[in-house]
Structures are given as structure tokens and as C-alpha cells.
Design a protein around this motif. Structure first.
Motif, PDB file in Angstrom:
ATOM      1  N   SER A 100     -79.028  24.589   3.423  1.00 58.08           N
ATOM      2  CA  SER A 100     -78.069  23.723   3.120  1.00 58.08           C
ATOM      3  C   SER A 100     -76.736  24.149   3.351  1.00 58.08           C
ATOM      4  O   SER A 100     -76.099  25.168   2.906  1.00 58.08           O
ATOM      5  CB  SER A 100     -78.298  23.150   1.623  1.00 58.08           C
ATOM      6  OG  SER A 100     -77.073  22.512   1.197  1.00 58.08           O
ATOM      7  N   ALA A 101     -75.853  23.276   3.954  1.00 59.45           N
ATOM      8  CA  ALA A 101     -74.426  23.554   4.086  1.00 59.45           C
ATOM      9  C   ALA A 101     -73.703  23.774   2.712  1.00 59.45           C
ATOM     10  O   ALA A 101     -72.507  24.159   2.880  1.00 59.45           O
ATOM     11  CB  ALA A 101     -73.598  22.560   5.146  1.00 59.45           C
ATOM     12  N   ALA A 102     -74.071  23.087   1.778  1.00 56.76           N
ATOM     13  CA  ALA A 102     -73.659  23.242   0.314  1.00 56.76           C
ATOM     14  C   ALA A 102     -73.587  24.843  -0.065  1.00 56.76           C
ATOM     15  O   ALA A 102     -73.070  25.080  -0.633  1.00 56.76           O
ATOM     16  CB  ALA A 102     -74.254  22.330  -0.612  1.00 56.76           C
ATOM     17  N   SER A 103     -74.846  25.538   0.478  1.00 59.45           N
ATOM     18  CA  SER A 103     -74.908  27.065  -0.025  1.00 59.45           C
ATOM     19  C   SER A 103     -74.426  27.895   0.878  1.00 59.45           C
ATOM     20  O   SER A 103     -74.219  28.967   0.556  1.00 59.45           O
ATOM     21  CB  SER A 103     -76.404  27.046  -0.483  1.00 59.45           C
ATOM     22  OG  SER A 103     -76.765  26.068  -1.588  1.00 59.45           O
ATOM     23  N   PHE A 104     -74.704  27.663   2.187  1.00 60.98           N
ATOM     24  CA  PHE A 104     -74.272  28.311   3.246  1.00 60.98           C
ATOM     25  C   PHE A 104     -73.309  27.912   4.339  1.00 60.98           C
ATOM     26  O   PHE A 104     -73.585  26.738   4.840  1.00 60.98           O
ATOM     27  CB  PHE A 104     -75.466  29.066   4.106  1.00 60.98           C
ATOM     28  CG  PHE A 104     -76.317  29.812   3.052  1.00 60.98           C
ATOM     29  CD1 PHE A 104     -76.233  31.185   3.069  1.00 60.98           C
ATOM     30  CD2 PHE A 104     -77.478  29.143   2.350  1.00 60.98           C
ATOM     31  CE1 PHE A 104     -77.094  32.003   2.135  1.00 60.98           C
ATOM     32  CE2 PHE A 104     -78.000  29.861   1.532  1.00 60.98           C
ATOM     33  CZ  PHE A 104     -78.184  31.158   1.338  1.00 60.98           C
ATOM     34  N   GLY A 143     -74.798  18.400   7.017  1.00 61.06           N
ATOM     35  CA  GLY A 143     -75.185  19.124   5.716  1.00 61.06           C
ATOM     36  C   GLY A 143     -76.164  20.220   5.963  1.00 61.06           C
ATOM     37  O   GLY A 143     -76.384  20.617   4.815  1.00 61.06           O
ATOM     38  N   VAL A 144     -76.472  20.394   7.062  1.00 58.70           N
ATOM     39  CA  VAL A 144     -77.369  21.612   7.358  1.00 58.70           C
ATOM     40  C   VAL A 144     -76.911  22.360   8.132  1.00 58.70           C
ATOM     41  O   VAL A 144     -75.947  22.055   9.103  1.00 58.70           O
ATOM     42  CB  VAL A 144     -78.569  21.072   8.084  1.00 58.70           C
ATOM     43  CG1 VAL A 144     -79.784  22.164   8.482  1.00 58.70           C
ATOM     44  CG2 VAL A 144     -79.498  19.910   7.133  1.00 58.70           C
ATOM     45  N   VAL A 145     -76.990  23.768   8.054  1.00 56.40           N
ATOM     46  CA  VAL A 145     -76.805  24.892   8.929  1.00 56.40           C
ATOM     47  C   VAL A 145     -78.292  25.338   9.728  1.00 56.40           C
ATOM     48  O   VAL A 145     -79.025  25.498   8.741  1.00 56.40           O
ATOM     49  CB  VAL A 145     -75.705  26.068   8.457  1.00 56.40           C
ATOM     50  CG1 VAL A 145     -74.288  25.288   8.025  1.00 56.40           C
ATOM     51  CG2 VAL A 145     -76.120  26.503   7.095  1.00 56.40           C
TER      52      VAL A 145
END
Ligand SMILES: CC(C)(COP(=O)(O)OP(=O)(O)OC[C@H]1O[C@@H](n2cnc3c(N)ncnc32)[C@H](O)[C@@H]1OP(=O)(O)O)[C@@H](O)C(=O)NCCC(=O)NCCS
Length: 218
Positions: free
Chosen positions: A115-119, A97-99
Motif C-alpha cells: 500500500s502506498a499509505a505504508s510505503f 494507492g499501490v506501489v
């Protein structure tokens, strides 16, 4: 990291870089730094210490400093404090869930996370704010690169840092090793493009260090 010198930097230098990172970072991307100190390898968690293969003290100190910074960012985001192992490829392994990305030059370690949800991806690189040697610059700059508008003295070094930041961003997704000829940078469009056609946004600073953040919004 291109040198093994040991310049001493004060916490004031650290704050000055932190301030610049705070201004340059796009919303949703968290970035922090630390002046690398002798003995920072003690900051590596046991699992991390085993996965960082370098035997050179200064390199291990740099990796310890970068992970200390990165774990601080995870905590600030309310995420569990996880070990950041180094994969066989060299790329760091971030929690689900993290980049994120880490880098170090001869004096500072930096880390970025989102956040991997945004990037979809994130890459960061840092180098001293000094011109690049001409022989290296000739290997880095390709006809497709556009450095218009960048202070000429630092343009080649900035290009070098940008290509490494783009590489760090895209490698975890593509698992392909790229050369300088495989990444085109256009600073007038704030964009990097890989030979395979992946497009990455760029922000940068030239002082007190050259730092480039490469990112792909979702
Ligand atoms: C990844 C690479 C660019 C790092 O450059 P460097 O100057 O050695 O080191 P930096 O301090 O800038 O960055 C080191 C960090 O990059 C990260 N990293 C290493 N390999 C990586 C990869 N394949 N993908 C993403 N991140 C990577 C690690 O977190 C490392 O820190 P650590 O050793 O503490 O874990 C370099 O090691 C490499 O693999 N180069 C080959 C490809 C290349 O440079 N092509 C030209 C540009 S396109």
C-alpha cells in the motif's frame, strides 16, 4: 533478465522460492513468484500485450508471468484486477494507492506490492544464485559499497541485484536514470543510498535465487 536460456523448473522449485520470499518480506509487503513457462505471454491482458514492446517470445513470456503474479497479489489484497501497463520509461504502472515492482531472470518471474499509505516505493530484482563475471563485477562495485558479511562467492552478484532493485524503487519517484556509480549499497546497514541522497531499506536472499527487495517506508 540477463539471459535467454530456458531452464526447466518444477512447481517444487517455485514453492521453495515462494517460501523464501515469504520469510524475507517485511510486514506489509507482498511478494510472489512463478516459474516462467513457454506461452506465458498469453497471460498478458490485451492492453498489457500492446504496452510490452519486446518481440522476443521468452521476454514476453517473462512479462506475462510477472503480471500474472502481480495481479494475483492485487486480488489477494482485495484490490480490483487492473492491467499493469508498461510506461515509455519501462516502469510498470500500478493502480492508484499501490506501489510495486516486477522482475524476471532466466527462469522465474517475481512481483512485489504494498500500500502506498505504508510505503513510498518498492523495487525488486532477481538473478540466479551464481557468481557474477569478473568484468561485470568491476563495473558494479564502487568504493562506497560495503559487502562485509556477505558470502564472498555471491557478493558481487548480490550487489548488482541490490543496485537494480534500488533503481527500480526510486525511478518512479525521481524519473532519473542511474548508473552503478550513482547507488551505494551498505549490507551491514541493510541500506542503499542514491547520489541524490535518497535512502532505501534492503532485505535479500541468496538461495534458491538472489532476490533483493528495496523499499522506503512512509
Ligand atoms: C530497469 C532495469 C534495471 C531492469 O533490469 P533488467 O535486468 O532488464 O530486467 P528485470 O527482469 O530485472 O526487470 C524488468 C522489469 O523491471 C521493471 N522496470 C523496467 N524499467 C523500470 C524503471 N525505469 N523503473 C522501475 N521498474 C522498471 C519492469 O516491470 C520490467 O518488467 P517488464 O518488462 O515485464 O515490464 C533496466 O532495464 C534498466 O533500465 N537499467 C538502466 C539503469 C541501470 O541498470 N543502472 C544500474 C543500476 S543503478
Amino acid at each position: 533478465m540477463t539471459g535467454l536460456n530456458k531452464p526447466q523448473h518444477s512447481t517444487a522449485d517455485e514453492r521453495a522460492l515462494d517460501d523464501v520470499l515469504g520469510v524475507m518480506r517485511p510486514s506489509g509487503i507482498h511478494v510472489a513468484c512463478r516459474a516462467i513457462r513457454d506461452g506465458d505471454q498469453a497471460l498478458l491482458l490485451p492492453e498489457e500485450a500492446a504496452s510490452v514492446t519486446s518481440k522476443v517470445d521468452r521476454m514476453r513470456d517473462a512479462s506475462g508471468a510477472a503480471r500474472h503474479v502481480a495481479r494475483g497479489l492485487l486480488r489477494q489484497a482485495g484490490l480490483a484486477d487492473a492491467p499493469l501497463l508498461k510506461a515509455a520509461s519501462g516502469a510498470p504502472v500500478w493502480p492508484f494507492g499501490v506501489v510495486g515492482s516486477m522482475a524476471h531472470d532466466d527462469a522465474f518471474a517475481i512481483a512485489a506490492m504494498a500500500s502506498a499509505a505504508s510505503f513510498k516505493s518498492l523495487g525488486i530484482d532477481i538473478e540466479p544464485s551464481e557468481p557474477l563475471a569478473q568484468d561485470v563485477a568491476a563495473i558494479v562495485k564502487m568504493p562506497a559499497d560495503v559487502v562485509d558479511g556477505v558470502e564472498e562467492r555471491l557478493a558481487s552478484r548480490l550487489l548488482f541485484v541490490a543496485k537494480e532493485a534500488v533503481y527500480k524503487a526510486v525511478f518512479p519517484r525521481d524519473q532519473v536514470i542511474l548508473g552503478f556509480e550513482d547507488v551505494a549499497i551498505d549490507f551491514t546497514r541493510s541500506e542503499g543510498r542514491t547520489r541524490a541522497g535518497r535512502r532505501v531499506r534492503l532485505v535479500y536472499s541468496l538461495t534458491p535465487r538472489i532476490v533483493v527487495l528495496a523499499f522506503e517506508p512512509v
